[in-house]
Each structure stands twice: as structure tokens, then as C-alpha cells.
Design a protein around this motif. Structure first.
Motif, PDB file in Angstrom:
ATOM      1  N   LYS A 171       2.538  12.446 -10.672  1.00  0.00           N
ATOM      2  CA  LYS A 171       1.542  12.927 -11.712  1.00  0.00           C
ATOM      3  C   LYS A 171       1.573  12.215 -12.897  1.00  0.00           C
ATOM      4  O   LYS A 171       0.605  11.781 -13.422  1.00  0.00           O
ATOM      5  N   PHE A 172       2.971  12.189 -13.504  1.00  0.00           N
ATOM      6  CA  PHE A 172       3.002  11.505 -15.033  1.00  0.00           C
ATOM      7  C   PHE A 172       2.560  10.340 -14.981  1.00  0.00           C
ATOM      8  O   PHE A 172       2.248  10.005 -16.310  1.00  0.00           O
ATOM      9  N   LEU A 173       2.775   9.626 -14.205  1.00  0.00           N
ATOM     10  CA  LEU A 173       2.275   8.117 -14.026  1.00  0.00           C
ATOM     11  C   LEU A 173       0.820   8.023 -13.847  1.00  0.00           C
ATOM     12  O   LEU A 173       0.081   7.321 -14.471  1.00  0.00           O
ATOM     13  N   PHE A 174       0.326   8.862 -12.933  1.00  0.00           N
ATOM     14  CA  PHE A 174      -1.057   8.684 -12.268  1.00  0.00           C
ATOM     15  C   PHE A 174      -2.095   8.995 -13.226  1.00  0.00           C
ATOM     16  O   PHE A 174      -3.042   8.470 -13.376  1.00  0.00           O
ATOM     17  N   TRP A 175      -1.652  10.104 -14.310  1.00  0.00           N
ATOM     18  CA  TRP A 175      -2.569  10.564 -14.963  1.00  0.00           C
ATOM     19  C   TRP A 175      -2.429  10.077 -16.303  1.00  0.00           C
ATOM     20  O   TRP A 175      -2.957  10.653 -17.511  1.00  0.00           O
ATOM     21  N   LYS A 176      -1.656   9.182 -16.785  1.00  0.00           N
ATOM     22  CA  LYS A 176      -1.304   8.528 -17.906  1.00  0.00           C
ATOM     23  C   LYS A 176      -2.309   7.482 -18.179  1.00  0.00           C
ATOM     24  O   LYS A 176      -2.683   6.517 -17.489  1.00  0.00           O
ATOM     25  N   THR A 236      -5.367   5.248 -18.431  1.00  0.00           N
ATOM     26  CA  THR A 236      -6.430   4.361 -17.654  1.00  0.00           C
ATOM     27  C   THR A 236      -5.598   4.394 -16.193  1.00  0.00           C
ATOM     28  O   THR A 236      -6.271   3.736 -15.501  1.00  0.00           O
ATOM     29  N   ASN A 237      -4.216   4.844 -16.061  1.00  0.00           N
ATOM     30  CA  ASN A 237      -3.753   4.436 -14.733  1.00  0.00           C
ATOM     31  C   ASN A 237      -4.405   5.117 -13.569  1.00  0.00           C
ATOM     32  O   ASN A 237      -4.653   4.535 -12.325  1.00  0.00           O
ATOM     33  N   LEU A 238      -5.260   6.239 -13.664  1.00  0.00           N
ATOM     34  CA  LEU A 238      -6.066   6.754 -12.770  1.00  0.00           C
ATOM     35  C   LEU A 238      -6.932   5.776 -11.922  1.00  0.00           C
ATOM     36  O   LEU A 238      -7.276   5.776 -10.969  1.00  0.00           O
ATOM     37  N   VAL A 239      -7.875   5.145 -12.935  1.00  0.00           N
ATOM     38  CA  VAL A 239      -8.649   4.037 -12.441  1.00  0.00           C
ATOM     39  C   VAL A 239      -8.005   2.771 -11.831  1.00  0.00           C
ATOM     40  O   VAL A 239      -8.499   2.500 -10.773  1.00  0.00           O
ATOM     41  N   LEU A 240      -6.998   2.610 -12.304  1.00  0.00           N
ATOM     42  CA  LEU A 240      -6.209   1.341 -12.019  1.00  0.00           C
ATOM     43  C   LEU A 240      -5.575   1.692 -10.442  1.00  0.00           C
ATOM     44  O   LEU A 240      -5.760   0.828  -9.320  1.00  0.00           O
ATOM     45  N   PHE A 241      -4.761   2.765 -10.374  1.00  0.00           N
ATOM     46  CA  PHE A 241      -4.314   3.174  -8.999  1.00  0.00           C
ATOM     47  C   PHE A 241      -5.026   3.624  -8.128  1.00  0.00           C
ATOM     48  O   PHE A 241      -4.903   3.158  -6.898  1.00  0.00           O
ATOM     49  N   SER A 242      -6.335   4.073  -8.429  1.00  0.00           N
ATOM     50  CA  SER A 242      -7.258   4.332  -7.434  1.00  0.00           C
ATOM     51  C   SER A 242      -7.958   3.129  -6.743  1.00  0.00           C
ATOM     52  O   SER A 242      -8.358   3.248  -5.391  1.00  0.00           O
ATOM     53  N   ASP A 243      -8.155   2.060  -7.340  1.00  0.00           N
ATOM     54  CA  ASP A 243      -8.587   0.915  -6.961  1.00  0.00           C
ATOM     55  C   ASP A 243      -7.692  -0.033  -6.295  1.00  0.00           C
ATOM     56  O   ASP A 243      -7.968  -0.750  -5.345  1.00  0.00           O
ATOM     57  N   LEU A 244      -6.419   0.210  -6.916  1.00  0.00           N
ATOM     58  CA  LEU A 244      -5.220  -0.808  -6.404  1.00  0.00           C
ATOM     59  C   LEU A 244      -5.215  -0.993  -5.092  1.00  0.00           C
ATOM     60  O   LEU A 244      -4.934  -1.955  -4.315  1.00  0.00           O
ATOM     61  N   VAL A 290       0.946  -1.316   0.045  1.00  0.00           N
ATOM     62  CA  VAL A 290       0.129   0.040   0.004  1.00  0.00           C
ATOM     63  C   VAL A 290       0.702   1.336  -0.123  1.00  0.00           C
ATOM     64  O   VAL A 290       0.631   2.249  -0.735  1.00  0.00           O
ATOM     65  N   PHE A 291       2.214   1.207   0.934  1.00  0.00           N
ATOM     66  CA  PHE A 291       2.895   2.351   0.801  1.00  0.00           C
ATOM     67  C   PHE A 291       3.412   2.567  -0.626  1.00  0.00           C
ATOM     68  O   PHE A 291       3.530   3.855  -1.225  1.00  0.00           O
ATOM     69  N   VAL A 292       3.778   1.551  -1.366  1.00  0.00           N
ATOM     70  CA  VAL A 292       4.534   1.883  -2.795  1.00  0.00           C
ATOM     71  C   VAL A 292       3.359   2.529  -3.362  1.00  0.00           C
ATOM     72  O   VAL A 292       3.687   3.179  -4.542  1.00  0.00           O
ATOM     73  N   ILE A 293       2.187   1.719  -3.528  1.00  0.00           N
ATOM     74  CA  ILE A 293       1.142   2.577  -4.240  1.00  0.00           C
ATOM     75  C   ILE A 293       0.696   3.744  -4.069  1.00  0.00           C
ATOM     76  O   ILE A 293       0.844   4.730  -4.917  1.00  0.00           O
ATOM     77  N   HIS A 294       0.793   4.294  -2.827  1.00  0.00           N
ATOM     78  CA  HIS A 294       0.647   5.757  -2.463  1.00  0.00           C
ATOM     79  C   HIS A 294       1.938   6.518  -3.035  1.00  0.00           C
ATOM     80  O   HIS A 294       1.604   7.801  -3.454  1.00  0.00           O
ATOM     81  N   GLN A 295       2.950   6.132  -2.883  1.00  0.00           N
ATOM     82  CA  GLN A 295       4.108   6.755  -3.673  1.00  0.00           C
ATOM     83  C   GLN A 295       4.009   6.637  -5.160  1.00  0.00           C
ATOM     84  O   GLN A 295       4.296   7.841  -5.603  1.00  0.00           O
TER      85      GLN A 295
END
Length: 634
Positions: free
Chosen positions: A257-262, A264-272, A247-252
Motif C-alpha cells: 500500500k505504501f507504494l501503490f498509494w504514493k 500517481t502510482n495508483l494510475v500507473l500500477f492499475s494500468d500496468l 504480471v505476478f510481480v506487478i500484483h505483488q
């Protein structure tokens, strides 16, 4: 038509058959393996072959039974959690808490009864096939005939019906403390943002790193001493790995932002992060259970390979005979061996050892030293196909010959000693390790003339019989042990010893084959249980996933993007715990390799690779069905 309460419970099981399928099939598999072991354990023919096999099978049954209890209890607990909303609706419609608990009790009893009956029936149908498999694995000479295993049927049905009744009572206890509001909220209640402790994440990393470092650094007997503390450290580290570090790694990653907003990563990381936190205990369970399966099977396969390979490497002759001082049967025994091998093309060589007193080499337990002539030693080396071991000596030169096999390290011996026998001087020119003479003693090889000139205090002989197809001599070796009346002592007589490589290989293969046969099924049970637990967790969340992706699809999520997100999520769910288990298993097998100082790479790669292929196939099948069900709902 009026429906009774029992029919209502039965219909409930049918309506939830998709979720119950993994639980039912895993229970069936556990019952099946337990029943198969019972069929073998009670088989009259198997006990006659090797009494320890029957005891080992009963022991394996105990392990499977204990594991089945834990697995069924954990699965049922998670299953009840996913059905809370359904239970809350039933309570709102008028069902009392007592009726609810009774319904769950009946459902569980029904599943348990069907799994037990199905497991026994499948076991009976394939019993002959299992017996034939055992004949091959155990390399048995006698056939295991089919019989009516009434003892196995009674034991299996009694044990598992008792298990499912006890588990059913546990489920009643689990449901007892739930309030209506908690049931209604069920698994759809709003979840808090999952948090992870940085300190515990660092602890997880340090524990795993320390466990791996110690496991890979130790060798020999230290592996056994380090096994328990390392196992405890790695288990604790694995728990924090899934509950905190992941969970700590996912938060990091989300902060980048360049990875999070790329895409469909937004949906993937938000749920992961939610998925990792929700499934942390399941991941931990799967990783540990899979590690046990990998390590157990890898160790058994590796140990069998190591033992049979070492036996062949360290036994240069198909048959050998040692005649000690005072053996009056030497000539008769050699004639018996020669006549027994008459049907096989073989070569024979022998060394006649003169035992003399050399004070500088004498010890309390070996006051005399053996002397061997150069020509006889070279003939023995030639017969064994070890021409590189042949020697060339002149006059008073000698070579100190000590026993060394492929699994022992070379020992240090003094070189260039000046020795004296009966007033004659000997000059040692070198030391040589060899497994040619399996009396396990040390000798001096001398020039033929020197050998002929000395008088022996005692004498003994070593005979080697070389047969190219040595495996075919197994039964001949077994018969010779009986004829010389040393079958009970595995070839050791009062003044002699006889050994047959074919017979030793056959006995070793049967003993280790039995262990492998027992361990293989236990490992398979663990692996199937881990796989079914993943399947169970996946389908328990299916309804929530359908609703979530229905909402997302309305804002423009394409089929391709949906497949990509689901594939990534499923891949993480399937392969994160298995990858952790493979790494744990590889470290454990490497530690075993260091303990035995024998390469287990091939067997380890074979076992871990086989499990990896099975997991990939399992993932592809589940992925196809899961995506199809989500898309059919949109």
C-alpha cells in the motif's frame, strides 16, 4: 462525386497513415535491404573478388525474405485487431463481409506495392553509395562500378509482390470468423482482471536462471553442445517471463500500500498489469528478435576482431620462408624475396636446423629432432622484437623449444631430461613455448660449439623478414605467391612454404568483412523490425489512451503528472524487452568468449552500447510525439 471501391480503399490507407507508417517503413526497409543484397549478389565485379560472397548474399536474402513474411503477417494481424471497431461500424452501415475482406485485401496490396516500389527506387538512388561502402568494408582493390541491376529489380519486385499477395490472402482468412458483435466491441471491450500463475512464474525464473547458469558455466567445445538446449530453455523462460512473471510481480507490488498509494502510482500500477498482459506476446517477439540481432552482430564483430588480432599476434614476421629437406630452390627464392622487399626497410634473420636422431624424443610421425644454434635463435628473436625470448647457454646445456601461440594453452613437457646425440650428452635445463619458428615443430636450442660439432641427418631452414609497415607488403606477398607458383595452395610448395602477414591479413579481412557486411544488414533489419513493432503497438492503443487520460484529467491530473505517467509507461514498453534482449545477448556473447577463450568484451560492449544509444534516441523521439498527441486531445 461518386467514389469507387478502389478509391475508398486508397482513402482508408491515407486516413490511417499514422498507424500504417511504421508498417510501411519497416516493409520498405526490408525491401531495400533485400534489393541492396541483390545488387551486390549480381554484381559481376564482386563475384570475381570472392565467389563465396555472392552465395552468402543470396543466402542472406533468403533469411530476410522469411523474416519479412513473419514480421508482415504478425504486424498485419495486430493491426487488424486494433481496427475491429472501425470494421464493425462499416458492417453496420451496410458493407458486406465480402466487401470488408476485399477492402482489407486491396489496402494490403496497395501498401505492399508502395513499399516494394519505394524500396527499389531508394535502393537505386543510393546504389552507388552502397557499392562504395562495400568497397571500404570489404577492403577491395578494384572499384565496384555502378551498373543497371535489372536482375535485382526483377527478383526483388517479384519476390515481395508475391509475399504481399500471400499475406493479403492470410488477412482475409483472419477476418473471416469475426461476428458483428465482436467487431463492434473491438479493442474497447471490458477486459478481465489479468491473472498470473505463481507456479508458471517460478518456472519462468528457474528456466532463465538455469539457462544463464549453464551458458556461463560451460567452456570450449561444450558451448556448442549446450547451445541448442540452452536456447530452447531461455526462449520458453522468456515467454513465461512476459506472460506470467511480470504480471505476478506487478500484483505483488500493488499489494504494498505504501507504494501503490504514493502520488500517481495508483494510475500507473492499475494500468500496468493490463499493458503487460496485452503486450506480452509483442514483448516476447521484440526480445527474441532483438537478442538475435545483438548476438549475431556482436559475434561477427567479435570474431573478426579475434581473428585479425590472433593472426597479428601469432605471426612475428612480416614474411617468413620455410625450406624443407631436399628443396633445391631455396637460394633462388630467398633472393627473390630480398629483391621484392628492396623498397622496404627490413631486417632478416634465419635459423639453419639440423635434424638428428634422438631415440628418447622420436615418435612414429617425427623420428628426427631439430637442433638450433643459440646465436641464430637469439638473432631471430631480436629481429622479431622478442628479446625476452633470447637464451644464454653454456657447454652441453639445452632448452626444449615447443610451438605455442596466444590462443593455445601451454602444454606440459618433461623438464631436466638427460639426452644423448652422437655419444655427446645434453642436459635440458628448461622448456620454452614460442611462436618464433612457424614450422610448428619442437626443437632443441644448444650452445654454438655443440651445434657445430654434430652431424645432421637432414637439414632445413627458416627465414624471417621483419618490416615495420607490414600491411604495405600485402601486394608484394601476393605477387611472390604467384612468382613461386604457390598462389593456389596459399604458399605451400612441395619442399617449401612462404607466408606473408600483409597478404594473409588482407585476405582474412576481406573474407570476414564480407561476413560482417552480410550479417550487419540482417541484424539491422531485425532491430528496425523490433522497433517498428513497438511503435505499432503504441499507436494501436492511442485512441483508448486518449479517452482514459481525458477522464483522469477531469479529476485533477496535472500536465506534469500526466507526462510522468506516460514517460514511465513508455519507458517500460520500450526498455523492458530491450533490457531482456541485452541481458540475453550479453550471456550469449560471454558463452562465445568462453568457447574461444578470447576476450570479446570490447566488441560486445561496442555493439550492445550502440544499440542502447539508438534505442534511447528512438524512445525520446517517440515519447515527445506521443505525449504531444495525448495532450492535444485533452
Amino acid at each position: 462525386m461518386q467514389v469507387t471501391f478502389r478509391q475508398f480503399a486508397f482513402n482508408n490507407v491515407l486516413r490511417n497513415k499514422r498507424i500504417y507508417a511504421a508498417y510501411f517503413l519497416s516493409s520498405l526497409f526490408s525491401v531495400l535491404v533485400f534489393f541492396v543484397y541483390a545488387i551486390f549478389a549480381f554484381h559481376p565485379g564482386l563475384s570475381a573478388v570472392h565467389p563465396a560472397v555472392s552465395k552468402g548474399l543470396h543466402f542472406a536474402e533468403g533469411i530476410i525474405y522469411v523474416f519479412s513474411f513473419i514480421f508482415v503477417l504478425v504486424s498485419m494481424s495486430a493491426f487488424l485487431h486494433s481496427r475491429k471497431k472501425e470494421f464493425g461500424l462499416m458492417v453496420m452501415l451496410g458493407m458486406t463481409n465480402q466487401q470488408l475482406r476485399r477492402m482489407v485485401f486491396l489496402e494490403n496490396i496497395l501498401i505492399g506495392f508502395l513499399a516494394t516500389a519505394s524500396g527499389v527506387v531508394v535502393g537505386l538512388v543510393f546504389a552507388k553509395l552502397f557499392l562504395m561502402t562495400a568497397e571500404t568494408v570489404l577492403d577491395l582493390k578494384e572499384m565496384l562500378d555502378f551498373y543497371i541491376p535489372w536482375q535485382a529489380v526483377v527478383l526483388t519486385c517479384g519476390a515481395f509482390l508475391f509475399l504481399f499477395i500471400i499475406i493479403s490472402f492470410f488477412t482475409v482468412v483472419i477476418l473471416k470468423g469475426n461476428k458483428l458483435i465482436d467487431l463492434i466491441k473491438g479493442s474497447s471491450a471490458p477486459k478481465k482482471e489479468p491473472k498470473a500463475s505463481a507456479a508458471l512464474s517460478i518456472v519462468a525464473f528457474l528456466l532463465l536462471a538455469a539457462g544463464y547458469a549453464v551458458a556461463l558455466a560451460v567452456s570450449g567445445a561444450m558451448v556448442v553442445a549446450a547451445m541448442v538446449p540452452v536456447t530452447i530453455i531461455v526462449i520458453i523462460g522468456t515467454y513465461f517471463l512476459f506472460t506470467q512473471l511480470s504480471v505476478f510481480v506487478i500484483h505483488q507490488l500493488k499489494k504494498r500500500k505504501f507504494l501503490f498509494w504514493k502520488k500517481t502510482n495508483l494510475v500507473l500500477f492499475s494500468d500496468l498489469a493490463y499493458r503487460m498482459k496485452d503486450n506480452a506476446r509483442a514483448f516476447f517477439f521484440v526480445a527474441i528478435v532483438s537478442t538475435v540481432a545483438f548476438t549475431a552482430i556482436g559475434s561477427l564483430v567479435g570474431f573478426r576482431y579475434m581473428s585479425t588480432t590472433s593472426l597479428v599476434e601469432n605471426t612475428p614476421f612480416a614474411m617468413d620462408y620455410v625450406s624443407n629437406y631436399g628443396n633445391d630452390d631455396e637460394e633462388e627464392h630467398i633472393q627473390l624475396i630480398e629483391s621484392s622487399l628492396a623498397d622496404f626497410p627490413y631486417t632478416e634473420a634465419a635459423v639453419h636446423i639440423k635434424k638428428v636422431s634422438i631415440p628418447s624424443l622420436a615418435s612414429k610421425y617425427a623420428p628426427l629432432t631439430g637442433i638450433i644454434s643459440e646465436s641464430e635463435y637469439n638473432e631471430l628473436a631480436k629481429a622479431a622484437g622478442q628479446q625476452d625470448q633470447q637464451l644464454e647457454l653454456t657447454d652441453n646445456q639445452t632448452v626444449y623449444l615447443y610451438y605455442q601461440n596466444s590462443t593455445t594453452e601451454a602444454t606440459e613437457h618433461v623438464e631436466n631430461m638427460d639426452l644423448e646425440i652422437d655419444g655427446k650428452e645434453l642436459k635440458q635445463i628448461s622448456n620454452q613455448g614460442s611462436n618464433l619458428i612457424r614450422t610448428y615443430d619442437d626443437y632443441l636450442v644448444v650452445d654454438d660449439q655443440f651445434y657445430n660439432d654434430i652431424e645432421a641427418t637432414e637439414s632445413e631452414s627458416y627465414y624471417g623478414f621483419q618490416v615495420k609497415d607490414w600491411k604495405a607488403t600485402g601486394e608484394v606477398g601476393e605477387q611472390l605467391l604467384k612468382d613461386m607458383d604457390v598462389a593456389e595452395t596459399r604458399g605451400y610448395g612441395e619442399d617449401f612454404r612462404i607466408a606473408s602477414l600483409g597478404n594473409d591479413w588482407m585476405v582474412l579481412n576481406q573474407s570476414l568483412g564480407a561476413t560482417l557486411f552480410i550479417g550487419l544488414f540482417i541484424g539491422a533489419v531485425f532491430f528496425v523490425a523490433a522497433g517498428s513493432f513497438l511503435y505499432f503497438r503504441l499507436y494501436a492503443d492511442l485512441e483508448n489512451e486518449k479517452q482514459k487520460f481525458t477522464a483522469i484529467s477531469k479529476i485533477g491530473l496535472t500536465d506534469k503528472e500526466l507526462s510522468k505517467i506516460l514517460t514511465t509507461q513508455l519507458a517500460l514498453l520500450f526498455f523492458v524487452p530491450i533490457t531482456v534482449a541485452v541481458i540475453h545477448g550479453a550471456v550469449a556473447l560471454t558463452a562465445l568468449q568462453n568457447m574461444f577463450d578470447f576476450s570479446l568484451f570490447k566488441s560486445s560492449a561496442l555493439v550492445l552500447g550502440s544499440f542502447g544509444v539508438i534505442q534511447i534516441v528512438y524512445f525520446l523521439v517517440i515519447r515527445y510525439n506521443y505525449i504531444r498527441k495525448i495532450k492535444s486531445y485533452l
